[in-house]
Design an enzyme around this catalytic site. Structure first.
Site, mmCIF file in Angstrom:
data_model
loop_
_atom_site.group_PDB
_atom_site.id
_atom_site.type_symbol
_atom_site.label_atom_id
_atom_site.label_comp_id
_atom_site.label_asym_id
_atom_site.label_seq_id
_atom_site.Cartn_x
_atom_site.Cartn_y
_atom_site.Cartn_z
ATOM 1 N N HIS A 173 -0.152 4.433 0.420
ATOM 2 C CA HIS A 173 -0.711 5.586 1.120
ATOM 3 C C HIS A 173 -1.076 5.157 2.536
ATOM 4 C CE1 HIS A 173 -4.149 3.377 -0.526
ATOM 5 N NE2 HIS A 173 -4.828 3.835 0.503
ATOM 6 N N LYS B 173 0.850 -1.184 0.000
ATOM 7 C CA LYS B 173 0.000 0.000 0.000
ATOM 8 C C LYS B 173 0.888 1.236 0.000
ATOM 9 C CE LYS B 173 -3.801 1.929 2.775
ATOM 10 N NZ LYS B 173 -4.527 1.796 4.051
#
Length: 223
Positions: free
Chosen positions: A110, A108
């Site tokens: 963010h 991921k």
């Protein structure tokens, strides 16, 4: 509940839910198997809840010391989650609350980032999955756990097929489960195994027609 009862009850539960079936099935290896087990068919709240109770019981019965669960994406995600819930209500753990975590397939980029979700990996970690075929999922899980500074303690699976890999004229000396146990020097705990399936076949007259085919398959490919 005794270990043997848990194992036989799980085989019967899998039959009732259509997760375990007898007949003639072409499996991924290309073999024609007289039985087929697809844990993905545990796909409702009640059946996954019951499955998790079987996982929890198998882990408690093993006597293994552990600190948390890890579920490899994707199948291990609901399995680790549900089993942690089942363990929280298991009398053998006397109210102990077991943490769990799982990985994403893609990092991921963010928020908190990274590939891990859930509790931080620590201590003795049990990897939970449905079956072991090639062992790829276990290898990746072991790497993730060790990179976090934790220790892979065991693999917990639903069914051990107790089956050799390879072509008929070049069968591996050990099963995938035995290979994993040896390579990573840790136990593989299964709720049930092919031996338990055969025990249920022997005890159930309604399944008698499948006994010979499963026994022949076990004799040819089993460990």
């Amino acid at each position: 509940m005794s270990d043997s009862h848990n194992r036989a009850d799980f085989v019967r539960f899998s039959l009732e839910q259509g997760v375990l079936r007898f007949g003639s099935f072409k499996v991924k290896s290309g073999r024609i198997s007289p039985y087929f087990f697809n844990a993905g068919l545990f796909n409702t709240g009640s059946t996954v809840g019951r499955l998790a109770q079987f996982y929890a019981q198998a882990l408690v019965d093993s006597g293994l010391e552990f600190d948390m669960l890890f579920g490899p994406a994707y199948k291990g995600i609901p399995l680790s989650t549900a089993t942690a819930v089942a363990l929280a209500g298991h009398p053998g753990l006397k109210g102990r609350d077991v943490p769990f975590s799982f990985n994403r397939k893609e990092a991921k980029d963010h928020g908190e980032g990274g590939t891990l979700v859930g509790a931080p990996l620590h201590g003795r970690v049990v990897i939970i999955d449905d079956v072991i075929t090639a062992g790829t999922s276990v290898r990746e899980s072991v790497e993730i756990i060790r990179q976090a500074g934790a220790e892979p303690a065991a693999v917990l699976i639903a069914l051990d097929r107790m089956e050799r890999a390879g072509a008929d004229d070049a069968l591996s000396p050990h099963s995938a489960v035995q290979e994993v146990a040896s390579r990573y020097d840790m136990p593989v705990i299964s709720i049930a195994s092919l031996d338990d399936i055969m025990s249920v076949l022997r005890d159930d007259a309604g399944l008698a027609e499948h006994r010979d085919a499963v026994a022949a398959y076990r004799g040819r490919y089993g460990v």
